[in-house]
Scaffold this motif. Structure first.
Motif: not given
Length: 468
Positions: A120-122, A141-144, A180-181, A202-205
Motif C-alpha cells: 500500500m505504501f508503494e 493522503v488523498y487521491f486527487d 478519497f483517503a 490505510p483507506g479502504w479502497h
RNA sequence: GGUGCCAUCGCCAAGUGGUAAGGCCGCAGCCUGCAAAGCUGCUAUCCCCAGUUCAAAUCUGGGUGGCACCUCCA
C-alpha cells in the motif's frame, strides 16, 4: 464461456490475457462481525466461477482479501477490550468455517490488509510522486480525482453539484469533494500503523489495488487481473476508486472483466447493517445443512436480486433431497473410470458457460434425475445406466458442489445419536408388527416415529428414514 | 434529484427475434397393506398501450409498478 461485464453492461466472450491462465480477484469480508447471507452469496458465486473456469480447462488463480484494518474493527476492539487481532482472528476463523460448510473452497491467496501495508505504501508513494495524490496539512493522503481524466468511467456517474457542495463542507481539506483517503492520519497510539506518511491507517479502497499488484499483476499486461468481482454495491465508490488508483499508479488497468453479484434481500428489503435486518449465516446453518443453503443461494441467477424466505429455502431442500435420494439409490456403485460422459458434460457446461446459468443447469439436472429414476423403476439390472448416472452425479458434485456428502448422513442432519437409536428401535418394532400383518400397530408406531421430525420409507432394501 | 436494474403460471425461476425450460403447489393415475419415496399425464402467451418485423416475452417509444446505487455495506 461468456461473462456479463458489469462495466460494459453486456455479455462478453471470456478470453484470458495470458494463455489459459486466469487471475480472479474478489473483494472479501471486513472481519468485524458474523458473516450474513450476502457474504455467503458472494463467496458462492465466485466459488462457482472458479469451478466453471477450471472445468473449462483454465488454470485459475483466485485471490480474495480479508480486510482486517477498519474503523469498525477498532471500535469493536475498544468496546470489548480486546486487541484488533483477537477480533479479526475470531471472525476470520468463523468466516472460513461457515463458508466451508457451504462447500466453498478456500481461494489460492487470501491477503490480509495487515500483511499488505508495504504494498500500500508503494502504491501511495507512486501516486504522490505522479501528482495523483497529495498530503494535507493534517497528515492525510488523498487521491486527487481531478487528476484522473477517466475517473467515473467505471460506474458512469455524473458528478452532482449538490453532492459536491455537501462533501466539500464535510471535508474541507480535500481539493475535490470526490477525493478519497489513501491514508488517514490518526493519533490514537493503540490503533495506528506507522507509514512513510506518518502514523495512521490505510483507506479502504487502497488495499485491493495494492494486493492485486503484489499477488496477481503480471508485467506488460494490459490488465492487472482478468476478472474482478464483488457485491453490486461495491461498483461505486469502491471499485471506481480501486480502478483509479491502479490506472494512475501503474501502466495497466485494473481488470478486464468486472462481475458484480446481486443482493440478498429479506422480505423484499435490502439486508443491511444500518437496517439491522441481517440474517447471519451461523443461524441459518443451525436449521439447514450448508449444502441446502448453497443450493438455495445459487438457484437464482447470480446477478438477480435474491429475496430470501424460508418457504423457498424449503423447496430448494426438496430439490437437493431428490439428488441425494438418487445417490442413495445408487450407493456402492463403483466407477470403472473417472471420465465424464462427454454429452452430459456438454449439457451442463453449455448452461454454466453462459454467464453461469445455474437455473438452466438445474433444469437439466432435474431431468437427468427423473430419467434415471424412471429407468431404475423398470425391471432389470441396469448396470450400465447405474454407472452412467453415478458418473453424472459425480460431475454435478465437481462443478456445482451439490451432492458431495454421504447420502445417508445428509438425511440425518440435526438428529442426535440418542434419537437415531430410538428411531431405529421403533422401526424394528414396526417391522415386526408388519410381519404379523398387524397394520394398526405398525401405523401407530409410524406416527410415533414421525414425531421426531422424520419421514420413513419402505423399500426393497429395507426401511429408511429421513429428516423432513 | 442524478444513475442504473427489473416486471414470465398460485409461488420460485430460465428463456433476449422464430412460436413459453425446470422446481414447488394442485388434479388424475401407477406403485404400496396404507403411506412415504419414485414414476406417468394434465395446468401460462409472458404488467399495460402503441410501433418495427413475415415473425416479439424477446427490439423501439410511452405508461404503470417494484428495486438498487449515489454514505459503511457482499
Amino acid at each position: 464461456m461468456t461473462i456479463y461485464d458489469s462495466v460494459q453492461k453486456t455479455k462478453r466472450e471470456f478470453i484470458p490475457q495470458d494463455d489459459n491462465k486466469v487471475s480472479l480477484y474478489v473483494c472479501g469480508p471486513t472481519v468485524y462481525d458474523d458473516a450474513h447471507l450476502g457474504h455467503a452469496k458472494s463467496a458462492l458465486v465466485f466459488d462457482l466461477l472458479t469451478r466453471v473456469l477450471t472445468a473449462n480447462g483454465y488454470d485459475v488463480t483466485y485471490a480474495r482479501n480479508i480486510t482486517d484494518i477498519d474503523d469498525k474493527i477498532i471500535k469493536k476492539a475498544l468496546e470489548q477490550n480486546k486487541t484488533i487481532k483477537e477480533i479479526t482472528d475470531f471472525y476470520t476463523d468463523a468466516y472460513h468455517e461457515e463458508m466451508s460448510q457451504l462447500g466453498i473452497s478456500r481461494p489460492n491467496i487470501e491477503p490480509k490488509a495487515t500483511e499488505s501495508l508495504e504494498a500500500m505504501f508503494e502504491l501511495t508513494k507512486k501516486l504522490i510522486a505522479s501528482k495523483h495524490a497529495y498530503l494535507t496539512s493534517e497528515g492525510d493522503v488523498y487521491f486527487d480525482t481531478s487528476s484522473d481524466s477517466e475517473y467515473l468511467s467505471l460506474s458512469k456517474r455524473v458528478q452532482d453539484e449538490d453532492e459536491r457542495q455537501n462533501r466539500v463542507e464535510s471535508s474541507s481539506h480535500k481539493k475535490n469533494p470526490a477525493d478519497f483517503a489513501l491514508w488517514k492520519s490518526v493519533h490514537d497510539k493503540s490503533v495506528t500503523f506507522d507509514s512513510p506518511f506518518g502514523a495512521g491507517r490505510p483507506g479502504w479502497h487502497l488495499e485491493c489495488s495494492a494486493m492485486i499488484e503484489k499477488h496477481l499483476a503480471k508485467p506488460n499486461m494490459k490488465f492487472a487481473v482478468d476478472i474482478h468481482g464483488g457485491g453490486a454495491d461495491l461498483l461505486f465508490p469502491h471499485h471506481e476508486n480501486e480502478a483509479a488508483q491502479t490506472r494512475c499508479a501503474t501502466n495497466h488497468n485494473l481488470a478486464n472483466y468486472w462481475m458484480h453479484n446481486g443482493f440478498v434481500n429479506i422480505n423484499g428489503e435490502k439486508m443491511s447493517k444500518s437496517l439491522g435486518n441481517s440474517f447471519f449465516l451461523k443461524d441459518a446453518l443451525k436449521e439447514y445443512d450448508g449444502e441446502v443453503l448453497r443450493f438455495y443461494l445459487l438457484s437464482t441467477h447470480y446477478r438477480s436480486n435474491f429475496n430470501f424466505n424460508t418457504q423457498d429455502l424449503a423447496i430448494s431442500k426438496k430439490r437437493l433431497d431428490k439428488i441425494y435420494r438418487l445417490k442413495k439409490r445408487l450407493f456402492g456403485i463403483q466407477l470403472d473410470s473417472k471420465d465424464t460422459d462427454p454429452a452430459w458434460k456438454a449439457i451442463l457446461l453449455e448452461a454454466l458457460n453462459d454467464d453461469m446459468n445455474v437455473s438452466l443447469a438445474l433444469a437439466h439436472i432435474d431431468e437427468m434425475v427423473s430419467d434415471a429414476n424412471n429407468t431404475l423403476d423398470q425391471p432389470g439390472k441396469h448396470q450400465l445406466i447405474k454407472k452412467e448416472t453415478v458418473s453424472h452425479l459425480a460431475y454435478i458434485e465437481e462443478v456445482l458442489g451439490f451432492g458431495v456428502k454421504n447420502p445417508f448422513e445428509y438425511f440425518q442432519f440435526g438428529i442426535d445419536k440418542e434419537t437415531k437409536a430410538k428411531i431405529d428401535m421403533l422401526i424394528e418394532k414396526r417391522n415386526e408388527a408388519k410381519k404379523t400383518k398387524d397394520f394398526a400397530a405398525s401405523d401407530k408406531i409410524r406416527d410415533e416415529i414421525l414425531t421426531y421430525g422424520v419421514s420413513i420409507m419402505d423399500t426393497a432394501q429395507g426401511t429408511f428414514w429421513e429428516k423432513v
